[in-house]
Design a protein around this motif. Structure first.
Motif, PDB file in Angstrom:
ATOM      1  N   ILE A  52       0.832  -1.208   0.000  1.00  0.00           N
ATOM      2  CA  ILE A  52       0.000   0.000   0.000  1.00  0.00           C
ATOM      3  C   ILE A  52       0.871   1.265   0.000  1.00  0.00           C
ATOM      4  N   PRO A  53       1.885   1.371   0.889  1.00  0.00           N
ATOM      5  CA  PRO A  53       2.754   2.556   0.803  1.00  0.00           C
ATOM      6  C   PRO A  53       3.503   2.644  -0.533  1.00  0.00           C
ATOM      7  N   ALA A  54       3.939   1.509  -1.065  1.00  0.00           N
ATOM      8  CA  ALA A  54       4.632   1.500  -2.352  1.00  0.00           C
ATOM      9  C   ALA A  54       3.695   1.939  -3.475  1.00  0.00           C
ATOM     10  N   ALA A  55       2.455   1.481  -3.437  1.00  0.00           N
ATOM     11  CA  ALA A  55       1.474   1.862  -4.462  1.00  0.00           C
ATOM     12  C   ALA A  55       1.203   3.363  -4.425  1.00  0.00           C
ATOM     13  N   LYS A  56       1.097   3.911  -3.242  1.00  0.00           N
ATOM     14  CA  LYS A  56       0.864   5.358  -3.115  1.00  0.00           C
ATOM     15  C   LYS A  56       2.037   6.147  -3.684  1.00  0.00           C
ATOM     16  N   GLN A  57       3.260   5.748  -3.351  1.00  0.00           N
ATOM     17  CA  GLN A  57       4.436   6.449  -3.834  1.00  0.00           C
ATOM     18  C   GLN A  57       4.607   6.267  -5.340  1.00  0.00           C
ATOM     19  N   TYR A  58       4.361   5.076  -5.841  1.00  0.00           N
ATOM     20  CA  TYR A  58       4.450   4.815  -7.270  1.00  0.00           C
ATOM     21  C   TYR A  58       3.498   5.725  -8.037  1.00  0.00           C
ATOM     22  N   THR A  59       2.284   5.865  -7.531  1.00  0.00           N
ATOM     23  CA  THR A  59       1.297   6.711  -8.192  1.00  0.00           C
ATOM     24  C   THR A  59       1.741   8.168  -8.191  1.00  0.00           C
ATOM     25  N   LEU A  60       2.339   8.621  -7.095  1.00  0.00           N
ATOM     26  CA  LEU A  60       2.853   9.987  -7.053  1.00  0.00           C
ATOM     27  C   LEU A  60       3.972  10.196  -8.074  1.00  0.00           C
ATOM     28  N   GLU A  61       4.845   9.220  -8.193  1.00  0.00           N
ATOM     29  CA  GLU A  61       5.996   9.350  -9.081  1.00  0.00           C
ATOM     30  C   GLU A  61       5.663   9.112 -10.553  1.00  0.00           C
ATOM     31  N   HIS A  62       4.775   8.173 -10.839  1.00  0.00           N
ATOM     32  CA  HIS A  62       4.554   7.757 -12.224  1.00  0.00           C
ATOM     33  C   HIS A  62       3.140   7.981 -12.738  1.00  0.00           C
ATOM     34  N   GLY A  63       2.226   8.368 -11.887  1.00  0.00           N
ATOM     35  CA  GLY A  63       0.844   8.559 -12.310  1.00  0.00           C
ATOM     36  C   GLY A  63       0.557  10.016 -12.626  1.00  0.00           C
ATOM     37  N   SER A  64      -0.632  10.263 -13.103  1.00  0.00           N
ATOM     38  CA  SER A  64      -1.051  11.644 -13.346  1.00  0.00           C
ATOM     39  C   SER A  64      -1.748  12.179 -12.100  1.00  0.00           C
ATOM     40  N   MET A  65      -2.090  13.432 -12.132  1.00  0.00           N
ATOM     41  CA  MET A  65      -2.732  14.043 -10.961  1.00  0.00           C
ATOM     42  C   MET A  65      -4.113  13.470 -10.693  1.00  0.00           C
ATOM     43  N   THR A  66      -4.739  12.918 -11.698  1.00  0.00           N
ATOM     44  CA  THR A  66      -6.087  12.380 -11.520  1.00  0.00           C
ATOM     45  C   THR A  66      -6.100  10.895 -11.187  1.00  0.00           C
ATOM     46  N   ASP A  67      -4.935  10.238 -11.244  1.00  0.00           N
ATOM     47  CA  ASP A  67      -4.871   8.815 -10.916  1.00  0.00           C
ATOM     48  C   ASP A  67      -5.001   8.605  -9.418  1.00  0.00           C
ATOM     49  N   LYS A  68      -5.746   7.586  -9.047  1.00  0.00           N
ATOM     50  CA  LYS A  68      -5.843   7.187  -7.646  1.00  0.00           C
ATOM     51  C   LYS A  68      -5.059   5.897  -7.489  1.00  0.00           C
ATOM     52  N   TRP A  69      -4.279   5.814  -6.438  1.00  0.00           N
ATOM     53  CA  TRP A  69      -3.459   4.619  -6.220  1.00  0.00           C
ATOM     54  C   TRP A  69      -4.326   3.378  -6.092  1.00  0.00           C
ATOM     55  N   SER A  70      -5.507   3.544  -5.504  1.00  0.00           N
ATOM     56  CA  SER A  70      -6.385   2.400  -5.287  1.00  0.00           C
ATOM     57  C   SER A  70      -7.051   1.919  -6.578  1.00  0.00           C
ATOM     58  N   ARG A  71      -7.050   2.745  -7.600  1.00  0.00           N
ATOM     59  CA  ARG A  71      -7.555   2.297  -8.897  1.00  0.00           C
ATOM     60  C   ARG A  71      -6.457   1.633  -9.705  1.00  0.00           C
ATOM     61  N   LEU A  72      -5.248   2.200  -9.641  1.00  0.00           N
ATOM     62  CA  LEU A  72      -4.130   1.593 -10.361  1.00  0.00           C
ATOM     63  C   LEU A  72      -3.785   0.218  -9.800  1.00  0.00           C
ATOM     64  N   PHE A  73      -3.799   0.135  -8.470  1.00  0.00           N
ATOM     65  CA  PHE A  73      -3.430  -1.109  -7.792  1.00  0.00           C
ATOM     66  C   PHE A  73      -4.551  -1.504  -6.843  1.00  0.00           C
ATOM     67  N   ASP A  74      -5.587  -2.105  -7.389  1.00  0.00           N
ATOM     68  CA  ASP A  74      -6.724  -2.510  -6.563  1.00  0.00           C
ATOM     69  C   ASP A  74      -6.341  -3.688  -5.665  1.00  0.00           C
ATOM     70  N   LYS A  75      -7.261  -4.093  -4.820  1.00  0.00           N
ATOM     71  CA  LYS A  75      -6.994  -5.145  -3.826  1.00  0.00           C
ATOM     72  C   LYS A  75      -6.545  -6.448  -4.494  1.00  0.00           C
ATOM     73  N   ALA A  76      -7.182  -6.843  -5.571  1.00  0.00           N
ATOM     74  CA  ALA A  76      -6.826  -8.096  -6.245  1.00  0.00           C
ATOM     75  C   ALA A  76      -5.408  -8.028  -6.823  1.00  0.00           C
ATOM     76  N   THR A  77      -5.048  -6.893  -7.373  1.00  0.00           N
ATOM     77  CA  THR A  77      -3.700  -6.710  -7.927  1.00  0.00           C
ATOM     78  C   THR A  77      -2.656  -6.777  -6.827  1.00  0.00           C
ATOM     79  N   ARG A  78      -2.916  -6.098  -5.717  1.00  0.00           N
ATOM     80  CA  ARG A  78      -1.984  -6.130  -4.586  1.00  0.00           C
ATOM     81  C   ARG A  78      -1.901  -7.529  -3.991  1.00  0.00           C
ATOM     82  N   GLN A  79      -3.008  -8.248  -3.994  1.00  0.00           N
ATOM     83  CA  GLN A  79      -3.029  -9.609  -3.449  1.00  0.00           C
ATOM     84  C   GLN A  79      -2.116 -10.532  -4.248  1.00  0.00           C
ATOM     85  N   VAL A  80      -2.145 -10.424  -5.560  1.00  0.00           N
ATOM     86  CA  VAL A  80      -1.277 -11.242  -6.412  1.00  0.00           C
ATOM     87  C   VAL A  80       0.183 -10.912  -6.125  1.00  0.00           C
ATOM     88  N   ALA A  81       0.499  -9.630  -6.039  1.00  0.00           N
ATOM     89  CA  ALA A  81       1.878  -9.212  -5.760  1.00  0.00           C
ATOM     90  C   ALA A  81       2.317  -9.687  -4.376  1.00  0.00           C
TER      91      ALA A  81
END
Length: 100
Positions: A52-81
Motif C-alpha cells: 500500500i505505501p509503495a502503491a501510493k508512492q508509485y502513483t505519485l511518481e509515475h501517475g497523473s494528478m487524476t490517478d488514484k493509487w487504489s484504482r491503479l493497484f486494486d486489492k486483487a492486484t496487490r493480493q497477487v503481488a
C-alpha cells in the motif's frame, strides 16, 4: 495497465525499494524463526505495510494528478503481488536465508 503487468510492476517497485520491503521481511524472518509464521497472515502483512505505501508512492511518481493509487493497484492486484513476494521469501526462509 493490465492486471498481470500492474501486479508485477508493483511487486518490482516495492521489492526494489528497501524502505518498503526491508522492515516487512525482517519481521517475517523473525516470525518464521520463532515458528509462528502463517502464509495468509504474511500476505496480509505484506499488503498492508509494504504494497500500500509503495502503491501510493508509485502513483505519485509515475501517475497523473487524476490517478488514484487504489484504482491503479486494486486489492486483487496487490493480493497477487503479495502472494508472489510471500512465496519467494518462504522459499528463502526454507533455505536458511533470513533478512536480519
Amino acid at each position: 495497465m493490465s492486471y498481470d503487468s500492474a501486479s508485477r510492476e508493483l511487486e518490482l517497485y516495492a521489492t526494489n525499494t528497501e524502505c518498503y520491503i526491508a522492515p516487512v521481511i525482517k519481521t517475517l524472518s523473525k516470525k518464521y524463526r520463532a515458528g509462528v509464521f502463517s502464509l495468509d497472515r504474511a500476505i496480509d502483512y505484506i499488503d498492508k505495510y509494504c504494497l500500500i505505501p509503495a502503491a501510493k508512492q508509485y502513483t505519485l511518481e509515475h501517475g497523473s494528478m487524476t490517478d488514484k493509487w487504489s484504482r491503479l493497484f486494486d486489492k486483487a492486484t496487490r493480493q497477487v503481488a503479495a502472494e508472489n513476494i510471500a512465496r519467494q521469501w518462504v522459499t528463502e526462509f526454507r533455505l536458511g536465508n533470513f533478512w536480519d
